[in-house]
Write a protein that holds these residues in place. Structure first.
Motif, short mmCIF file in Angstrom:
data_model
loop_
_atom_site.label_atom_id
_atom_site.label_comp_id
_atom_site.label_asym_id
_atom_site.label_seq_id
_atom_site.Cartn_x
_atom_site.Cartn_y
_atom_site.Cartn_z
N GLU A 127 0.81 -1.23 0.00
CA GLU A 127 0.00 0.00 0.00
C GLU A 127 0.84 1.27 0.00
O GLU A 127 0.47 2.27 -0.60
N ASP A 128 2.01 1.23 0.67
CA ASP A 128 2.83 2.45 0.79
C ASP A 128 3.94 2.50 -0.27
O ASP A 128 4.90 3.24 -0.13
N SER A 129 3.79 1.71 -1.34
CA SER A 129 4.85 1.63 -2.36
C SER A 129 5.01 2.94 -3.12
O SER A 129 4.05 3.69 -3.31
N ASP A 130 6.26 3.21 -3.60
CA ASP A 130 6.46 4.39 -4.45
C ASP A 130 6.21 4.05 -5.92
O ASP A 130 6.33 4.89 -6.79
N LYS A 132 3.91 3.76 -8.81
CA LYS A 132 2.56 4.28 -9.07
C LYS A 132 2.00 3.77 -10.40
O LYS A 132 0.79 3.79 -10.62
N ASP A 133 2.89 3.39 -11.31
CA ASP A 133 2.43 2.96 -12.63
C ASP A 133 3.47 2.00 -13.22
O ASP A 133 4.46 1.65 -12.56
N GLY A 136 7.11 2.97 -13.15
CA GLY A 136 7.68 2.86 -11.81
C GLY A 136 8.28 1.49 -11.52
O GLY A 136 8.98 1.31 -10.53
N LEU A 204 -2.43 -1.82 -8.61
CA LEU A 204 -2.31 -0.57 -9.37
C LEU A 204 -3.43 -0.47 -10.40
O LEU A 204 -3.88 -1.48 -10.94
N GLU A 205 -3.87 0.77 -10.66
CA GLU A 205 -4.97 0.93 -11.61
C GLU A 205 -4.56 0.63 -13.06
O GLU A 205 -5.37 0.18 -13.84
N THR A 206 -3.28 0.89 -13.39
CA THR A 206 -2.83 0.64 -14.76
C THR A 206 -2.80 -0.86 -15.03
O THR A 206 -2.23 -1.62 -14.27
#
Ligand code: GLN
Length: 252
Positions: A127-130, A132-133, A136, A204-206
């Motif tokens: 959850e706290d990952s950097d 984002k897509d 990344g 992730l949403e992607t």
């Protein structure tokens, strides 16, 4: 003469006894039905998983209906995902059904039926990952399940040295929780199941890749391929497949 006759009778009795005792102890009415073997990896919820000793899931239920259409009894054979195609090719199982994506490479090895479901490769991170897509993921450690499309594509896209392949998706999730990998690429429905079962993870949403699931059949066995396709067509038309999928996946 009498003696000879009784000897023959005794021999016949013994023979019959031997033959009869080879019958299965628990004979069910359809014990003589042909058995059709499905090769799968029962660690891929909600498509296939084990509840106690029982095999459950979308693929198991659809395969059960297909077997009925074929007048056969379904037997599920559990194995590593990476062994399914070879097992189909060698005739150890009659077909492979495991949320298996149709790819050009696999088409060289087996035939695929028409597709019965869509799959999406997604990325699971803490959850706290950097991360984002998809960009990344560059230079990060990615966990996958050996031989799956997520495994094959991510090695191509992010470099083999950055991908750790596990024999089970669940093992990749354990590695993610333990910090051995930074992300896991896997199919969306198992991903949802894993995230629901494990705190502190998100999807992730992607989306990484959109794919078709189908059943793998030995190249030479076009008769079975045609029969399964006919069964799938019927089970799609009468709503059985939609009903089975809805039993396991709630519409969003
Ligand atoms: N859909 C993916 C593939 O075919 C993963 C299937 C699975 O792990 N059971 O490669």
């Amino acid at each position: 003469m009498k003696k000879v006759l009784s000897l023959i009778l005794a021999a016949a009795l013994i023979l019959c006894f031997a033959a009869c005792s080879q019958q299965p102890a628990t004979e069910t009415p359809d014990a003589n039905a042909t058995v059709i073997k499905m090769g799968t990896n029962a660690a891929f919820p909600p498509y296939e998983f084990k509840e106690g000793e029982a095999f459950k899931g979308i693929d198991v239920d659809i395969a059960t209906e297909i077997a009925k259409e074929l007048g056969a009894k379904l037997e599920v054979v559990d194995m590593e995902f990476d062994s399914i195609i070879t097992s189909v090719q060698q005739g150890e199982v009659d077909f492979g059904m495991a949320g298996m994506t149709v790819t050009d490479e696999r088409k060289l090895e087996v035939n695929f039926t028409s597709s019965y479901a869509t799959g999406v490769q997604v990325v699971i991170v803490p959850e706290d990952s950097d991360i984002k897509d998809l960009d990344g993921l560059e230079g990060k450690k990615i966990g996958t399940q050996l031989g799956t499309t997520g495994d094959i594509y991510s090695k191509d896209d992010y470099g083999e040295e950055n991908v750790v392949s596990y024999s089970k998706g669940a093992d990749a999730i354990i590695a993610l929780k333990g910090g051995d990998v930074d992300a896991v690429i896997i199919d969306n429905e198992p991903a949802k199941a894993f995230v629901a079962q494990n705190e502190g993870l998100k999807i992730l949403e992607t989306e990484y890749a959109i794919e078709d699931y189908a059943i793998a059949v030995k190249k030479e066995n076009t008769e079975l391929l045609d029969k399964i396709n006919a069964a799938l067509e019927k089970l799609t038309a009468d709503g059985t497949i939609d009903k089975i999928i809805a039993n396991y996946i709630s519409a969003e």
